[in-house]
Design a protein around this motif. Structure first.
Motif, PDB file in Angstrom:
ATOM      1  N   LEU A   1      -9.587  44.654 -13.150  1.00 56.12           N
ATOM      2  CA  LEU A   1      -8.854  43.832 -12.192  1.00 56.12           C
ATOM      3  C   LEU A   1      -9.257  44.283 -10.799  1.00 56.12           C
ATOM      4  O   LEU A   1      -9.165  45.474 -10.473  1.00 56.12           O
ATOM      5  CB  LEU A   1      -7.346  43.986 -12.363  1.00 56.12           C
TER       6      LEU A   1
ATOM      7  N   GLY B   1     -10.938  40.300 -13.832  1.00 60.00           N
ATOM      8  CA  GLY B   1      -9.829  39.529 -13.290  1.00 60.00           C
ATOM      9  C   GLY B   1      -9.950  39.458 -11.782  1.00 60.00           C
ATOM     10  O   GLY B   1     -10.053  40.492 -11.110  1.00 60.00           O
TER      11      GLY B   1
ATOM     12  N   LEU C   1      -2.490  40.138 -17.859  1.00 57.21           N
ATOM     13  CA  LEU C   1      -3.557  41.011 -18.341  1.00 57.21           C
ATOM     14  C   LEU C   1      -3.278  41.497 -19.759  1.00 57.21           C
ATOM     15  O   LEU C   1      -4.186  41.570 -20.586  1.00 57.21           O
ATOM     16  CB  LEU C   1      -3.730  42.198 -17.395  1.00 57.21           C
TER      17      LEU C   1
END
Length: 243
Positions: free
Chosen positions: A8, A32, A75
């Motif tokens: 992320l 992400g 997530l």
């Protein structure tokens, strides 16, 4: 946890954050793209995918508890977990920052995003990172966060403009990085601070001398450290930065 490494990157819709996402994606990672603005986020995801990156959008406002909690759930349930967190989102704080002429709103804004936002996101993602085989946390700092470089004794080696907002917020971020590294020292989570150098982004009106891709390199290196790599450090391309 997915067999594919999942990262992320906050503030990844443009600039250094986008290039970090692109660089990690070229390694075959699933990335992400964390960003507040839906249109910019999805545009970045589309561009990354067009270049072969396994990217997905993560609606994320680092100043909002509910947004961060929702990102963690996405997530966990959507991607299957998290291996690497790059806390890249940052602001200058705007306003007047020179000692003697300070807009306190600028100080609050800088700390809210650059420090509290990092703590908020890291706390939310820690349960996922603890399940990873090789978890990493990279906090995007700046050379202006170095007290050694900011001090009067640094002389010609002083860096950055006078500021009681942006620079000190990065100094506090460095201190936060150390505290997480200390707390997680007996785990496999490596936590480090990265300095991208004076990079041309909208944060500085594109006055920087480095490209976003160059600025992203140190974060990518710290995100891919081996299991016996350093933790609690402060790094730039040239090596260790004095705190």
């Amino acid at each position: 946890m997915s067999e594919q490494t999942i990262a992320l990157v906050t503030g990844a819709n443009k600039g250094i954050g986008y290039e970090i996402a692109a660089g990690l994606g070229t390694l075959g990672w699933q990335v992400g793209v964390g960003a507040r603005d839906e249109q910019r986020r999805e545009s970045a995801v589309a561009k990354l995918r067009a270049n072969g990156v396994d990217a997905f959008g993560v609606p994320l406002d680092v100043t909002d508890d509910a947004s961060v909690a929702a990102a963690a759930r996405l997530l966990e349930t959507g991607a299957g977990g998290l291996d690497v967190l790059v806390n890249n989102a940052g602001v200058t704080g705007g306003g007047r920052q020179r000692p003697g002429d300070v807009d306190l709103a600028a100080v609050r804004a800088a700390v809210d995003v650059n420090v509290i936002g990092v703590v908020r996101v890291t706390e939310a993602m820690l349960p996922l990172l603890r399940r990873s085989a090789s978890p990493r946390v990279v906090n995007m700092s700046s050379g202006v966060g170095s007290l050694a470089r900011q001090s009067a004794s640094a002389g010609e080696h002083q860096t950055g403009p006078l500021s009681v907002a942006y620079g000190p917020s990065k100094t506090m971020l460095n201190a936060v990085t150390i505290q997480y590294a200390r707390a997680l020292a007996r785990t496999n989570i490596l936590v480090n601070a990265a300095c991208p150098g004076f990079t041309a982004t909208d944060l500085n009106g594109f006055r920087g001398v480095r490209t976003p891709q160059q600025g992203a390199a140190i974060a990518i290196r710290l995100a891919t450290l081996p299991d016996d790599g350093p933790t609690g450090g402060y790094f730039e391309d040239a090596g260790v930065i004095p705190w």
